[in-house]
Scaffold this motif. Sequence first.
Motif, PDB file in Angstrom:
ATOM      1  N   LEU A  55      -2.517  -7.565  -4.220  1.00 20.48           N
ATOM      2  CA  LEU A  55      -1.823  -5.834  -4.634  1.00 20.48           C
ATOM      3  C   LEU A  55      -0.329  -6.513  -5.221  1.00 20.48           C
ATOM      4  N   ILE A 112      -3.822  -4.666 -11.096  1.00 24.55           N
ATOM      5  CA  ILE A 112      -4.726  -4.623 -10.165  1.00 24.55           C
ATOM      6  C   ILE A 112      -3.334  -2.775  -9.335  1.00 24.55           C
ATOM      7  N   ASN A 113      -2.875  -3.191  -9.069  1.00 30.84           N
ATOM      8  CA  ASN A 113      -1.295  -2.296  -8.553  1.00 30.84           C
ATOM      9  C   ASN A 113      -1.548  -1.301  -9.029  1.00 30.84           C
ATOM     10  N   VAL A 120       1.738   1.720  -3.452  1.00 32.25           N
ATOM     11  CA  VAL A 120       0.752   2.204  -4.044  1.00 32.25           C
ATOM     12  C   VAL A 120       0.992   3.755  -4.116  1.00 32.25           C
ATOM     13  N   LEU A 142       0.719  -1.092  -0.461  1.00 32.84           N
ATOM     14  CA  LEU A 142       0.232  -0.107   0.142  1.00 32.84           C
ATOM     15  C   LEU A 142       0.653   1.258  -0.298  1.00 32.84           C
ATOM     16  N   ARG A 194      -4.135  -0.021 -11.200  1.00 39.82           N
ATOM     17  CA  ARG A 194      -5.524   0.861 -11.219  1.00 39.82           C
ATOM     18  C   ARG A 194      -5.515   1.809  -9.650  1.00 39.82           C
ATOM     19  N   LEU A 195      -5.061   0.873  -8.230  1.00 35.88           N
ATOM     20  CA  LEU A 195      -5.165   1.145  -6.873  1.00 35.88           C
ATOM     21  C   LEU A 195      -3.697   1.971  -7.047  1.00 35.88           C
ATOM     22  N   THR A 196      -3.358   2.142  -7.560  1.00 34.20           N
ATOM     23  CA  THR A 196      -2.222   3.304  -7.716  1.00 34.20           C
ATOM     24  C   THR A 196      -2.859   4.745  -8.010  1.00 34.20           C
ATOM     25  N   ARG A 209      -6.333   5.375  -8.489  1.00 35.46           N
ATOM     26  CA  ARG A 209      -7.017   6.076  -7.971  1.00 35.46           C
ATOM     27  C   ARG A 209      -6.461   6.141  -5.957  1.00 35.46           C
TER      28      ARG A 209
END
Length: 225
Positions: free
Chosen positions: A110, A115-116, A26, A23, A118-120, A122
Amino acid sequence: MGLLFISIYLIIVKLVIEISSSLLQVTGLDPKIARYQAISMLTGTGFTTDESKLIINHPVRRKISEVLILFGAFSLAVIISSISNILSDDFNISTLLIISGILGFISLVLRVPSINERLTHRVKRKIKHNFSVSELPIRDVLYFSKNDIVINLIVNEEFEYKDKKLKEMIHPHEDIHVLLINRGEFPIRKNLYETTLQLGDRIVLYGDKDLIKQRFTHFLTERAE
């Protein structure tokens, strides 16, 4: 039973570290720094390093650190209780196994690149919407591409533009911009390009990383975060 409980709980602690590290990455933190700071916060040791400023000065990283610090304090109490044989047979080992399984799944998710990424995206979007510019580190305010950089340039005896005006150093068509000049304890922000550079000046540059390094390789210092 007590040893099994401790073993499973230590696995949970490791998974919490891995998830927290992911996290933190990210949010743009370097992987090695992220992992070290996650361990430091969870154990309450080594957190007072210069790198801790990267956590403290970032609103999202601060929230992650709060969870880690609280979890670390709770974990210490649990492990000490276990070692002290306070544990009894009515501890639910199956519940711990379920928790560790869930955390293991989250840790693996993660690490998936898509996914990493996309999360970064967001997280960055949420940061820009929910926090003022003054609360954010330089990286989140000024870095619009991977090749953007903010870096210090020192004027020393060998610097070819020493005793010359700044406008002679920066060409108008180049993707290099001067944010300010640090002269002793006094930052210079006005009439920058008409300022004559002096020995010891620290010029804060912003722009294309490759171009800046190509032109001023031997005079650059640490990158600003």
